[in-house]
Design an enzyme around this catalytic site. Structure first.
Site, PDB file in Angstrom:
ATOM      1  N   GLU A 146       5.025  -8.851  15.347  1.00  0.00           N
ATOM      2  CA  GLU A 146       4.423  -9.399  16.562  1.00  0.00           C
ATOM      3  C   GLU A 146       4.246 -10.903  16.482  1.00  0.00           C
ATOM      4  OE1 GLU A 146      -0.013  -8.432  16.844  1.00  0.00           O
ATOM      5  OE2 GLU A 146       0.714  -6.878  15.493  1.00  0.00           O
ATOM      6  N   ARG A 184       0.813  -1.217   0.000  1.00  0.00           N
ATOM      7  CA  ARG A 184       0.000   0.000   0.000  1.00  0.00           C
ATOM      8  C   ARG A 184       0.846   1.266   0.000  1.00  0.00           C
ATOM      9  NH1 ARG A 184      -2.720  -3.728   3.136  1.00  0.00           N
ATOM     10  NH2 ARG A 184      -1.790  -2.850   4.992  1.00  0.00           N
TER      11      ARG A 184
END
Length: 172
Positions: free
Chosen positions: A97, A60
């Site tokens: 994460e 993006r």
């Protein structure tokens, strides 16, 4: 223009407990897209008067970065996931994460001393943007700042970025 009204919220994506802010609904709206790029361009012109290159991260960041670079009269440099670039690359591994990831940029794309603006659609935890900043700085470039459409403030991503100006259009 109320850009938040053009951003779709998808609960439990990509995993339970995450509320995903989907900009594809903003991008498909001609007025919303134009307003977003024009607004980001103006904020960046005001904050970063001299930019040689806009660097955008896959994928993006490409959508946001290319028209922004055009408007700023700068070049555009893509930062990609591993194995997508055909020439020699600088690479950096960074923590997600849920594991590790790596980003790459062509070695000949970043000229030492160049003024670089890093852009993406969204800053959340800041890992991808911070890794991109390290790539840019390791190549001897001058990081002038960051630009994002959305900032998820509660996730504290800006705290992991170098101390340079950050431009955003929307905060959640």
């Amino acid at each position: 223009m109320d850009l938040k009204s053009l951003i779709r919220e998808i609960p439990d994506f990509p995993k339970p407990g995450i509320l995903f802010r989907d900009i594809t609904t903003l991008l498909r709206d001609p007025d919303g897209l134009r307003y977003t790029i024009d607004s980001l361009t103006q904020k960046c012109k005001d904050t970063f008067p001299e930019v040689d290159y806009v660097v955008g991260m896959e994928s993006r960041g490409f959508i946001v970065g290319t028209p922004l670079a055009y408007q700023l009269k700068a070049g555009f440099i893509p930062v990609r996931k591993p194995g997508k670039l055909p020439a020699e690359v600088h690479s950096i591994e960074y923590q997600l994460e849920y594991g590790m990831d790596r980003l790459e940029v062509h070695k000949d794309a970043l000229q030492p001393g160049s003024r670089i603006l890093i852009v993406d659609d969204l800053i959340a935890t800041g890992g991808t943007a911070a890794a991109t900043a390290k790539l840019v700085q390791q190549a001897g470039c001058n990081l002038v700042g960051f630009g994002f459409i959305i900032e998820l403030r509660d996730l504290g991503g800006r705290g992991y970025l170098p101390d340079v100006p950050i431009v955003t259009l929307i905060e959640y």
